[in-house]
Design a protein around this motif. Structure first.
Motif, short mmCIF file in Angstrom:
data_model
loop_
_atom_site.label_atom_id
_atom_site.label_comp_id
_atom_site.label_asym_id
_atom_site.label_seq_id
_atom_site.Cartn_x
_atom_site.Cartn_y
_atom_site.Cartn_z
N HIS A 196 -3.63 3.69 -0.81
CA HIS A 196 -4.17 2.70 -1.62
C HIS A 196 -2.92 1.51 -2.16
CE1 HIS A 196 -6.67 6.81 -3.51
NE2 HIS A 196 -5.03 7.50 -3.17
N ARG A 197 -4.09 1.07 -2.26
CA ARG A 197 -3.32 -0.40 -2.47
C ARG A 197 -2.82 -1.15 -4.21
NH1 ARG A 197 -4.08 -5.01 0.24
NH2 ARG A 197 -3.49 -6.70 -0.19
N ARG A 203 -0.82 -2.33 -7.30
CA ARG A 203 -1.43 -4.07 -7.70
C ARG A 203 -0.64 -4.79 -7.60
NH1 ARG A 203 -1.79 -2.64 -12.63
NH2 ARG A 203 -1.23 -1.80 -12.89
N LYS A 216 1.20 -1.05 -0.08
CA LYS A 216 0.02 0.39 0.16
C LYS A 216 1.04 1.41 0.15
CE LYS A 216 -4.28 -1.70 2.33
NZ LYS A 216 -5.10 -1.64 2.98
N LYS A 263 0.51 5.32 0.30
CA LYS A 263 -0.49 6.35 0.75
C LYS A 263 -1.97 6.03 0.67
CE LYS A 263 2.57 10.91 -0.68
NZ LYS A 263 2.38 11.35 -1.77
#
Length: 225
Positions: free
Chosen positions: A114-115, A117, A110, A112
């Motif tokens: 956000h995961r 991809r 992750k 910030k």
């Protein structure tokens, strides 16, 4: 007893090792033998593995004496060293390194909030792997990836024990040649033909192999009348 079956099907030459030691042991043994066969003919060989053995597909036939020579070479090699070298540029090392690097916080899952991809994680891991392999092959995360492959995916310890038992004649082997793949090799031969066999047709393909065996048996019955 290890039964080594030489056979040909669809113009492919197979050497099937019927070794009932489980997939993890067979995975390690198969890479050792594939390495030696490949070195002998100076080209890549095909490899298929299951719980009951492994098969090597080749472009040329090997005599019984050549196979015995390869077995002699195999039992005198350092299995771990060969496997380490064999998997150095493989997808399995790249995957295992990504997992180990993520656990070691060298690859972010992750950022910030956000995961990231998996595909991006893999690209990052591959770049990191190249740097580490050039820098220090004893890097802890890299060694952990090798350890997982050798002990979780494969079973180097027991595979080495098998080789030692062959060397000390505690495990025997026998080489046979069949003009039709034996029933015990059907699964491996089908795996070796997957580039020409759709997955949904695997059962039909095995039926076809079984039919060839039955036809051979019937011919022998007729010859003995």
């Amino acid at each position: 007893m290890i039964l080594i079956e030489k056979t040909i099907y669809n113009d492919r030459k197979y050497i099937i090792f019927h070794s009932l030691f489980g997939r993890r042991v067979n995975d390690a043994l198969s890479r050792l033998f594939a390495f030696i066969f490949s070195d002998r003919i100076n080209e890549e060989v095909g490899l298929v593995i299951n719980d009951n053995g492994f098969g090597i597909t080749l472009s040329k036939e090997f005599s019984d004496n050549e196979i015995k020579s390869i077995i002699t070479e195999a039992i005198n090699l350092d299995l771990k060293r060969v496997v380490d070298e064999n998997i150095k540029r493989t997808e399995i090392l790249r995957r295992r390194f990504r997992h180990a690097a993520a656990r070691g916080l060298m690859i972010l899952r992750k950022y910030k909030g956000h995961r990231i991809r998996v595909e991006r994680q893999q690209i990052n891991a591959q770049a990191l792997l190249r740097i580490i392999m050039d820098m220090d092959e004893n890097f802890p995360i890299l060694k952990e990836a090798y350890r997982e492959i050798e002990n979780d995916v494969m079973d180097i310890l027991h595979a080495s024990e098998i080789l030692n038992k062959i060397k000390n004649s505690k495990i025997k082997y026998k080489i046979i040649e069949t003009n039709v793949p034996s029933p015990f090799s059907h699964s491996l031969v089908t795996m070796g033909e997957l580039d020409v066999v759709a997955t949904k047709n695997k059962k039909e393909y095995i039926r076809k192999l079984h039919k060839l065996v039955m036809e051979k048996i019937e011919r022998r019955k007729d010859d003995n009348k």
